[in-house]
Design a protein around this motif. Sequence first.
Motif, PDB file in Angstrom:
ATOM      1  N   UNK A   4       5.217   7.645 -10.035  1.00 51.37           N
ATOM      2  CA  UNK A   4       6.229   7.636  -8.970  1.00 51.37           C
ATOM      3  C   UNK A   4       5.766   8.413  -7.734  1.00 51.37           C
ATOM      4  N   UNK A   5       4.877   9.353  -7.938  1.00 53.24           N
ATOM      5  CA  UNK A   5       4.362  10.120  -6.803  1.00 53.24           C
ATOM      6  C   UNK A   5       3.508   9.256  -5.872  1.00 53.24           C
ATOM      7  N   UNK A   6       3.013   8.142  -6.402  1.00 57.25           N
ATOM      8  CA  UNK A   6       2.183   7.237  -5.585  1.00 57.25           C
ATOM      9  C   UNK A   6       3.035   6.197  -4.840  1.00 57.25           C
ATOM     10  N   UNK A   7       4.330   6.166  -5.147  1.00 52.85           N
ATOM     11  CA  UNK A   7       5.195   5.125  -4.599  1.00 52.85           C
ATOM     12  C   UNK A   7       5.220   5.117  -3.062  1.00 52.85           C
ATOM     13  N   UNK A   8       5.372   6.265  -2.387  1.00 54.58           N
ATOM     14  CA  UNK A   8       5.364   6.228  -0.915  1.00 54.58           C
ATOM     15  C   UNK A   8       4.081   5.642  -0.327  1.00 54.58           C
ATOM     16  N   UNK A   9       2.936   6.016  -0.899  1.00 55.96           N
ATOM     17  CA  UNK A   9       1.658   5.489  -0.400  1.00 55.96           C
ATOM     18  C   UNK A   9       1.547   3.998  -0.701  1.00 55.96           C
ATOM     19  N   UNK A  10       2.052   3.590  -1.883  1.00 53.60           N
ATOM     20  CA  UNK A  10       2.052   2.173  -2.260  1.00 53.60           C
ATOM     21  C   UNK A  10       2.871   1.357  -1.263  1.00 53.60           C
ATOM     22  N   UNK A  11       4.060   1.840  -0.938  1.00 50.84           N
ATOM     23  CA  UNK A  11       4.945   1.137   0.000  1.00 50.84           C
ATOM     24  C   UNK A  11       4.333   1.067   1.397  1.00 50.84           C
ATOM     25  N   UNK A  12       3.687   2.148   1.811  1.00 48.65           N
ATOM     26  CA  UNK A  12       3.061   2.166   3.141  1.00 48.65           C
ATOM     27  C   UNK A  12       1.927   1.159   3.222  1.00 48.65           C
ATOM     28  N   UNK A  13       1.139   1.078   2.158  1.00 43.38           N
ATOM     29  CA  UNK A  13       0.005   0.143   2.150  1.00 43.38           C
ATOM     30  C   UNK A  13       0.471  -1.302   2.097  1.00 43.38           C
ATOM     31  N   UNK A  14       1.547  -1.557   1.336  1.00 43.55           N
ATOM     32  CA  UNK A  14       2.035  -2.929   1.176  1.00 43.55           C
ATOM     33  C   UNK A  14       2.931  -3.347   2.338  1.00 43.55           C
ATOM     34  N   UNK A  15       3.547  -2.368   2.999  1.00 45.02           N
ATOM     35  CA  UNK A  15       4.460  -2.682   4.098  1.00 45.02           C
ATOM     36  C   UNK A  15       5.828  -3.111   3.632  1.00 45.02           C
ATOM     37  N   UNK A  16       6.186  -2.760   2.376  1.00 45.11           N
ATOM     38  CA  UNK A  16       7.483  -3.116   1.807  1.00 45.11           C
ATOM     39  C   UNK A  16       8.078  -1.911   1.085  1.00 45.11           C
ATOM     40  N   UNK A  40      12.912   1.489  -7.540  1.00 44.35           N
ATOM     41  CA  UNK A  40      12.365   2.231  -8.686  1.00 44.35           C
ATOM     42  C   UNK A  40      12.215   1.335  -9.906  1.00 44.35           C
ATOM     43  N   UNK A  41      13.209   0.470 -10.139  1.00 47.67           N
ATOM     44  CA  UNK A  41      13.147  -0.431 -11.295  1.00 47.67           C
ATOM     45  C   UNK A  41      11.954  -1.382 -11.185  1.00 47.67           C
ATOM     46  N   UNK A  42      11.707  -1.891  -9.987  1.00 45.23           N
ATOM     47  CA  UNK A  42      10.568  -2.791  -9.777  1.00 45.23           C
ATOM     48  C   UNK A  42       9.255  -2.043  -9.998  1.00 45.23           C
ATOM     49  N   UNK A  43       9.228  -0.797  -9.562  1.00 49.76           N
ATOM     50  CA  UNK A  43       8.004   0.004  -9.732  1.00 49.76           C
ATOM     51  C   UNK A  43       7.761   0.298 -11.211  1.00 49.76           C
ATOM     52  N   UNK A  44       8.835   0.445 -11.956  1.00 42.79           N
ATOM     53  CA  UNK A  44       8.678   0.706 -13.393  1.00 42.79           C
ATOM     54  C   UNK A  44       8.119  -0.516 -14.120  1.00 42.79           C
ATOM     55  N   UNK A  45       8.474  -1.735 -13.637  1.00 42.52           N
ATOM     56  CA  UNK A  45       7.902  -2.953 -14.238  1.00 42.52           C
ATOM     57  C   UNK A  45       6.404  -3.011 -13.975  1.00 42.52           C
ATOM     58  N   UNK A  46       5.998  -2.717 -12.724  1.00 43.40           N
ATOM     59  CA  UNK A  46       4.562  -2.681 -12.406  1.00 43.40           C
ATOM     60  C   UNK A  46       3.855  -1.611 -13.232  1.00 43.40           C
ATOM     61  N   UNK A  47       4.544  -0.488 -13.453  1.00 44.50           N
ATOM     62  CA  UNK A  47       3.967   0.594 -14.269  1.00 44.50           C
ATOM     63  C   UNK A  47       3.741   0.113 -15.700  1.00 44.50           C
ATOM     64  N   UNK A  48       4.713  -0.641 -16.216  1.00 49.31           N
ATOM     65  CA  UNK A  48       4.614  -1.139 -17.589  1.00 49.31           C
ATOM     66  C   UNK A  48       3.358  -1.995 -17.787  1.00 49.31           C
ATOM     67  N   UNK A  49       3.007  -2.776 -16.706  1.00 49.46           N
ATOM     68  CA  UNK A  49       1.836  -3.649 -16.795  1.00 49.46           C
ATOM     69  C   UNK A  49       0.610  -3.045 -16.112  1.00 49.46           C
ATOM     70  N   UNK A  50       0.679  -1.732 -15.871  1.00 48.14           N
ATOM     71  CA  UNK A  50      -0.447  -0.949 -15.340  1.00 48.14           C
ATOM     72  C   UNK A  50      -0.990  -1.484 -14.016  1.00 48.14           C
ATOM     73  N   UNK A  51      -0.096  -2.089 -13.225  1.00 49.86           N
ATOM     74  CA  UNK A  51      -0.506  -2.596 -11.904  1.00 49.86           C
ATOM     75  C   UNK A  51      -1.773  -3.464 -12.043  1.00 49.86           C
ATOM     76  N   UNK A  52      -1.722  -4.340 -13.002  1.00 49.73           N
ATOM     77  CA  UNK A  52      -2.906  -5.112 -13.384  1.00 49.73           C
ATOM     78  C   UNK A  52      -3.389  -6.045 -12.268  1.00 49.73           C
ATOM     79  N   UNK A  53      -4.659  -6.335 -12.346  1.00 51.85           N
ATOM     80  CA  UNK A  53      -5.246  -7.257 -11.367  1.00 51.85           C
ATOM     81  C   UNK A  53      -4.696  -8.668 -11.547  1.00 51.85           C
ATOM     82  N   UNK A  54      -4.184  -8.962 -12.742  1.00 54.04           N
ATOM     83  CA  UNK A  54      -3.599 -10.278 -12.987  1.00 54.04           C
ATOM     84  C   UNK A  54      -2.348 -10.470 -12.131  1.00 54.04           C
ATOM     85  N   UNK A  55      -1.528  -9.411 -12.009  1.00 49.29           N
ATOM     86  CA  UNK A  55      -0.331  -9.487 -11.158  1.00 49.29           C
ATOM     87  C   UNK A  55      -0.752  -9.729  -9.714  1.00 49.29           C
TER      88      UNK A  55
END
Length: 331
Positions: free
Chosen positions: A132-144, A148-163
Amino acid sequence: MKKTKTESNLKQVNIFLLTSPAILWLMLAIVTFLFTITHEPGRSVVSYTYDIGDIASRDIKAPKDFFIEDKAATEQKKSEAKASVKIVYDFDATLKKRIFSDIENAMKIPRQLFTASEASGSKEPPTFAMIMETKPAFEAALGLDIKKDAYSILYKYKFSTEIEQKIKTIIDEILTNGIVANKEILLKESHKGIILRTIGSKDERPVTNLKVFHGPDQALRMVRIIGEPLLKTVHYNLSNLIVDLSQRLLLPNITLNKNETARRIKAAEQQIKPILYQIKAGEMILREGERVDKIHLVKLTALEEQVEQKDLFITRTGIALITFLSILVLY
């Protein structure tokens, strides 16, 4: 003494002028010019001034050959030239690369924590609190903004390259086809097509089938259509998240270029030369007793303008010559 001094000064001026003929000619030219421009020549005694509906008091024939501009026909040609110009749209070929770069940079930020954990031999992945500490930087890089719930889903799948790859695949197909900012305006050009110009290059091509491009709303629907077979085996929650991110990342890559279109329209209009037709010397323009109509008025106006211009030139030339010769003889 004063008289002698004055005579002496006049004598010196006279000697100077006699020894400097160029000054005399210059003074003569200046006086002639000033006299000519300050004496307004009178108008021609012949008048061609009528209004529509007037009755001609005498026959009027063309005293010489002259041309008349058919302004209505000229304007018609300009309108046709303007209508034939295809509207210019810009195609942003770099938009897809920029979006892909944003996705890669964003996903890489939290994924690095999983990579570092695996590299250290730790059996425990980073906690969600750490991610969760990376969330602000993630949002800044993506522009969106990401919930928190959406970030937890990405966390569950380890932000995989497949996604990451599935999002890219969906976006790639839609942007390759093209998204236009306002499809309603675009479709008004279906009868003649458009010019699609690639930004940053000189490449352009005519496009006649404008229905192939997606409007913004249509592009959002296409995300689900394209994603359906691609996400068939993906968990429902992750599938919805991929669709949502893909829809939010999409932007129009085809936009109307008003300035370039206006420039081309102006250039097309400038190519149209005035449409003229000739009146021959002796041609009857208006007969005595005839009622003046619009066509008569156009001819009479053109004739009057040309006669006035000629009379003005001749009169001014005559004034200049008479003035010049008179002063020269007197001198």
